[in-house]
Design an enzyme around this catalytic site. Structure first.
Site, PDB file in Angstrom:
ATOM      1  N   HIS A 106       0.744  -1.106   0.153  1.00  0.00           N
ATOM      2  CA  HIS A 106       0.107   0.180  -0.093  1.00  0.00           C
ATOM      3  C   HIS A 106       0.708   1.187  -0.122  1.00  0.00           C
ATOM      4  O   HIS A 106       0.628   2.244   0.566  1.00  0.00           O
ATOM      5  CB  HIS A 106      -0.830  -0.033   1.321  1.00  0.00           C
TER       6      HIS A 106
HETATM    7  C1  LIG Z   1       0.358  -7.228  -4.819  1.00  0.00           C
HETATM    8  C2  LIG Z   1      -0.625  -6.277  -4.671  1.00  0.00           C
HETATM    9  C3  LIG Z   1      -1.680  -6.580  -3.906  1.00  0.00           C
HETATM   10  C4  LIG Z   1      -2.601  -5.391  -3.473  1.00  0.00           C
HETATM   11  N1  LIG Z   1      -3.693  -5.764  -2.733  1.00  0.00           N
HETATM   12  C5  LIG Z   1      -4.821  -4.944  -2.354  1.00  0.00           C
HETATM   13  C6  LIG Z   1      -5.900  -5.168  -2.049  1.00  0.00           C
HETATM   14  O1  LIG Z   1      -6.301  -6.489  -2.067  1.00  0.00           O
HETATM   15  N2  LIG Z   1      -6.867  -4.076  -1.968  1.00  0.00           N
HETATM   16  C7  LIG Z   1      -6.604  -2.808  -1.999  1.00  0.00           C
HETATM   17  O2  LIG Z   1      -7.341  -2.076  -1.802  1.00  0.00           O
HETATM   18  N3  LIG Z   1      -5.245  -2.646  -2.426  1.00  0.00           N
HETATM   19  C8  LIG Z   1      -4.430  -3.600  -2.763  1.00  0.00           C
HETATM   20  N4  LIG Z   1      -3.094  -3.139  -3.180  1.00  0.00           N
HETATM   21  C9  LIG Z   1      -2.762  -1.591  -3.411  1.00  0.00           C
HETATM   22  C10 LIG Z   1      -3.677  -1.085  -4.635  1.00  0.00           C
HETATM   23  O3  LIG Z   1      -3.741  -1.880  -5.572  1.00  0.00           O
HETATM   24  C11 LIG Z   1      -2.724   0.502  -4.775  1.00  0.00           C
HETATM   25  O4  LIG Z   1      -2.732   1.061  -3.680  1.00  0.00           O
HETATM   26  C12 LIG Z   1      -3.290   0.972  -6.037  1.00  0.00           C
HETATM   27  O5  LIG Z   1      -3.471   0.083  -7.251  1.00  0.00           O
HETATM   28  C13 LIG Z   1      -2.413   2.316  -6.491  1.00  0.00           C
HETATM   29  O6  LIG Z   1      -2.886   2.729  -7.479  1.00  0.00           O
HETATM   30  P1  LIG Z   1      -1.857   3.961  -8.278  1.00  0.00           P
HETATM   31  O7  LIG Z   1      -2.971   4.618  -9.215  1.00  0.00           O
HETATM   32  O8  LIG Z   1      -1.496   4.936  -7.193  1.00  0.00           O
HETATM   33  O9  LIG Z   1      -0.894   3.322  -8.761  1.00  0.00           O
HETATM   34  P2  LIG Z   1      -0.948   1.974  -9.889  1.00  0.00           P
HETATM   35  O10 LIG Z   1      -2.157   1.417  -9.797  1.00  0.00           O
HETATM   36  O11 LIG Z   1       0.365   1.144  -9.554  1.00  0.00           O
HETATM   37  O12 LIG Z   1      -0.486   2.627 -11.157  1.00  0.00           O
HETATM   38  C14 LIG Z   1       0.574   3.078 -11.695  1.00  0.00           C
HETATM   39  C15 LIG Z   1       0.651   2.931 -13.437  1.00  0.00           C
HETATM   40  O13 LIG Z   1       1.574   3.732 -13.744  1.00  0.00           O
HETATM   41  C16 LIG Z   1       2.356   2.992 -14.637  1.00  0.00           C
HETATM   42  N5  LIG Z   1       3.612   3.908 -14.841  1.00  0.00           N
HETATM   43  C17 LIG Z   1       4.535   3.851 -13.907  1.00  0.00           C
HETATM   44  N6  LIG Z   1       5.480   4.589 -14.296  1.00  0.00           N
HETATM   45  C18 LIG Z   1       5.247   4.874 -15.643  1.00  0.00           C
HETATM   46  C19 LIG Z   1       5.858   5.745 -16.507  1.00  0.00           C
HETATM   47  N7  LIG Z   1       6.988   6.466 -16.352  1.00  0.00           N
HETATM   48  N8  LIG Z   1       5.353   6.039 -17.703  1.00  0.00           N
HETATM   49  C20 LIG Z   1       4.235   5.518 -17.998  1.00  0.00           C
HETATM   50  N9  LIG Z   1       3.281   4.866 -16.939  1.00  0.00           N
HETATM   51  C21 LIG Z   1       4.036   4.433 -15.965  1.00  0.00           C
HETATM   52  C22 LIG Z   1       2.529   1.592 -14.091  1.00  0.00           C
HETATM   53  O14 LIG Z   1       2.635   0.938 -15.049  1.00  0.00           O
HETATM   54  C23 LIG Z   1       1.126   1.410 -13.521  1.00  0.00           C
HETATM   55  O15 LIG Z   1       0.182   1.113 -14.598  1.00  0.00           O
HETATM   56  C24 LIG Z   1      -2.383  -4.276  -3.800  1.00  0.00           C
HETATM   57  C25 LIG Z   1      -1.092  -3.784  -4.417  1.00  0.00           C
HETATM   58  C26 LIG Z   1      -0.399  -4.929  -4.978  1.00  0.00           C
HETATM   59  C27 LIG Z   1       0.930  -4.419  -5.744  1.00  0.00           C
END
Ligand SMILES: Cc1cc2nc3c(=O)[nH]c(=O)nc-3n(C[C@H](O)[C@H](O)[C@H](O)COP(=O)(O)OP(=O)(O)OC[C@H]3O[C@@H](n4cnc5c(N)ncnc54)[C@H](O)[C@@H]3O)c2cc1C
Length: 618
Positions: free
Chosen positions: A549
């Site tokens: 997280h």
């Molecule tokens: C294994 C795992 C299990 C989890 N389990 C849960 C759960 O059961 N329930 C829950 O609520 N949360 C869970 N989480 C946490 C939750 O999924 C994350 O907090 C949330 O997805 C984060 O969202 P975000 O948009 O901040 O980042 P992300 O969803 O990680 O999105 C970032 C995106 O940006 C892209 N990116 C990165 N750098 C670049 C770049 N330079 N250029 C272009 N694209 C780029 C990445 O490829 C990715 O697609 C889990 C996470 C993981 C990894």
């Protein structure tokens, strides 16, 4: 998050052993083929970007998918979504296969810096930090647990000087996204129906989770909707799944709008820098690399970073926005001195607490026959393959250190009907990186035995870690140090959390299964009396499991907050035309799994942009 993928082993092992796995793949392929011609959930198209857009969104994860979808509702705007990874595939759809996606090309495969405080039972003393590198981001790798956080988290954000982020304000965004398909929840005023994001319980479960909830009640907690009026209590987990399959944010928010003419999605496109005019301090475009070729795209209105809590700060720093001394150290010209990458927070849990049972009620890989289990999933959308990465029960409990109201718990439980070795050491030990010594001494002896676990996790850590650049090369992975367990109270809370978990496990409902604590000590903790406070502390530091997280690295706060990177409208302080909308902006980590809160941030962030530009035009 623990023991997740045990059923998955059954299915994937079959790939190499027999051809049975081909049947679901074939069915999946046929369904996919049909989807392409008529289904609104059909896949998105990978576009060749134009030279210029109104908005360029970097990262198509939990937040970015929402932002791109909502911004492109305005027909007069055109929007580009740049995503580093490829699209999802048939395997990412299957809930029980969640853990199998780690260490693949859909995972950035990050690792924490080694320290002497935590992660001691993992190879090189590093915790694995998987993050989604795929359209849908970490919502494609996650365990799908749907938890919103505690109302006081959001009220606290507002009290830090962030108007509009209090619980009553954000609740409407949680509800807006949601399509809850469990009738008993859908009718509650705290839940939504008809939104893009499907939420429901897994259609299959073991009897152990009912015992978990009943035991919670026996020790004095309520069985309640932990996403409703009060969080404290026990319940069967809700998940972001649709008809038994994963509902990532890409599936929820992008596929239904994939034919919009004003939304282009470019896959396998890694942003390397935001272009900022050093005189006007306005962001005007993004450099990115697609198919090995460096390109530039220009943004007429705004660039939005939704690359997640590791990559959004990395991109800001690569673009000259960050702590000035650190940027100079790595040879980057400083445009704006801001505490980017500081304030890193994560949920860390204690793994490995194991209870053995005498009845065949847990998830044990060898017991599940691949063919019937797979066919039940493919044909009926039911059965063990629909489990949320193996997790079934959720609880929020109060240790003696918790807020005296009892309404803002300090510990969360994840309950899974399996142990580290229910998959016979095939996957879980590898994705966690458990050392051979720990696995062979403690978990190998109970391989394939019926077992279950509770993993207590710390909801609001006192420590703050950091993300820093390793170099000015955008392809070098940043340095990540969550500083787990550097604070004595953080550790003490987890020790108490384990004691509450033991009370749950000792309650009457588990007696019917002959449930008992597995008493094999960890090799590096055996000098302490088993389950004494000293022993538990040693376990906390040895099997320190990320709950994945990561958040807080571009903190939201007013201009007078020296730790703030973005303002309450998510605009980077001192830079025009640049926002961060993802988990990075959380001033303090929410008390619960972060995906739902990040989706809410995406919804609210998109609305803030609409308000700012549409009001300005009139
Ligand atoms: C294994 C795992 C299990 C989890 N389990 C849960 C759960 O059961 N329930 C829950 O609520 N949360 C869970 N989480 C946490 C939750 O999924 C994350 O907090 C949330 O997805 C984060 O969202 P975000 O948009 O901040 O980042 P992300 O969803 O990680 O999105 C970032 C995106 O940006 C892209 N990116 C990165 N750098 C670049 C770049 N330079 N250029 C272009 N694209 C780029 C990445 O490829 C990715 O697609 C889990 C996470 C993981 C990894």
């Amino acid at each position: 998050m623990g023991v997740h993928v045990l059923l998955a082993s059954t299915a994937l092992k079959t790939v190499s052993v027999t051809s049975l796995w081909l049947i679901p793949l074939l069915l999946g392929a046929l369904t996919y083929h049909n989807y392409n011609s008529y289904d609104p959930e059909a896949r998105i198209l990978d576009k060749e970007p134009l030279k210029e857009y109104d908005f360029v969104v970097v990262g198509g994860g939990s937040a970015g998918a929402v932002v791109a979808s909502r911004l492109s509702e305005v027909k007069s705007w055109n929007v580009l979504l740049l995503e580093s990874g490829p699209d999802e595939n048939e395997i990412t759809d299957v809930p029980s296969l969640a853990g199998y996606l780690q260490l693949t090309k859909l995972d950035w495969q990050y690792k924490t810096e080694p320290t002497s405080y935590a992660c001691l039972g993992f190879k090189k003393k590093q915790c694995s930090w998987p993050r989604g590198k795929v359209l849908g981001g970490s919502s494609v790798l996650n365990y799908m647990i749907y938890v919103r956080g505690n109302r006081y988290d959001f009220d606290q954000w507002e009290s830090f000087g962030n108007p509009g982020w209090g619980y009553q304000d954000v609740l409407k965004y949680f509800i807006k996204s949601e399509d809850n398909r469990n009738p008993y929840l859908a009718k509650s005023k705290y839940h939504g129906r008809g939104g893009y994001l499907t939420v429901q319980e897994a259609p299959w479960r073991t009897p152990l989770v009912a015992a978990f909830v009943e035991s919670g009640v026996e020790i004095g907690y309520e069985n309640r909707d932990i996403n409703g009026a009060i969080q404290t209590g026990f319940m069967i987990a809700q998940g972001t799944i649709r008809r038994g399959s994963r509902c990532s944010t890409a599936k929820a928010f992008l596929r239904p709008v994939r034919t919009r003419k004003n939304l282009d999605i470019s896959l396998n496109s890694q942003a390397t820098r935001v272009l900022i005019n050093p005189v006007t301090m306005k962001a005007y475009g993004v450099e990115y690399v697609k198919h090995g070729v460096k390109r530039t795209v220009y943004a007429r209105k705004e660039v939005i970073l939704s690359a997640g809590a590791i990559n959004s700060p990395q991109l800001l720093m690569l673009s000259g926005i960050g702590p000035k001394d650190h940027l100079r150290e790595v040879g980057i010209k400083v445009l704006k001195d801001l505490p980017v990458g500081e304030n890193l927070q994560d949920h860390v849990g204690v793994g490995g607490l194991t209870f053995l049972v005498d009845k065949p009620v847990a998830i044990v890989q060898n017991r599940f026959q691949a063919f019937p289990v797979t066919m039940n999933y493919v044909v009926n959308e039911r059965g063990p393959m629909t489990t949320l990465g193996g997790l079934e029960g959720i609880a929020f409990v109060n240790t003696k250190y918790a807020n005296s109201s009892g309404l803002w718990p300090d510990i969360q439980f994840h309950m899974a009907p399996a142990s580290f070795s229910s998959d016979n050491g095939q996957i879980v030990r590898k994705i966690l990186g458990l050392t051979d010594e720990v696995y062979d001494t403690v978990y190998r002896p109970i391989a394939n035995k019926d077992a279950w676990t509770i993993m207590p996790l710390l909801l609001r850590p006192n420590t703050r870690g950091y993300v820093r650049l390793r170099s000015s090369n955008p392809f070098h992975y940043p340095i990540m140090n969550p500083r787990y367990h550097e604070d004595a109270l953080d550790v003490a809370r987890l020790v108490e959390g384990i004691k509450i978990a033991l009370q749950v496990a000792n309650a009457t409902p588990f007696k019917q299964f002959g449930s008992r604590l597995y008493m094999k000590p960890l090799p590096n903790c055996k000098q302490h009396k088993f389950m004494s406070d000293e022993y538990i502390e040693c376990q906390v530091r040895t099997i320190s499991m990320t709950i994945y997280h990561q958040s807080g690295t571009a903190k939201m706060g007013p201009s007078w907050d020296p730790e703030a990177v973005v303002d309450p409208r998510l605009r980077v302080h001192g830079v025009e035309g640049l926002r961060v909308i993802d988990a990075s902006i959380m001033p303090t980590i929410v008390s619960g799994n972060t995906n739902a809160a990040v989706i809410m941030i995406g919804e609210k962030g998109a609305d803030l942009i609409k308000q700012d530009w549409l009001n300005r035009r009139r």
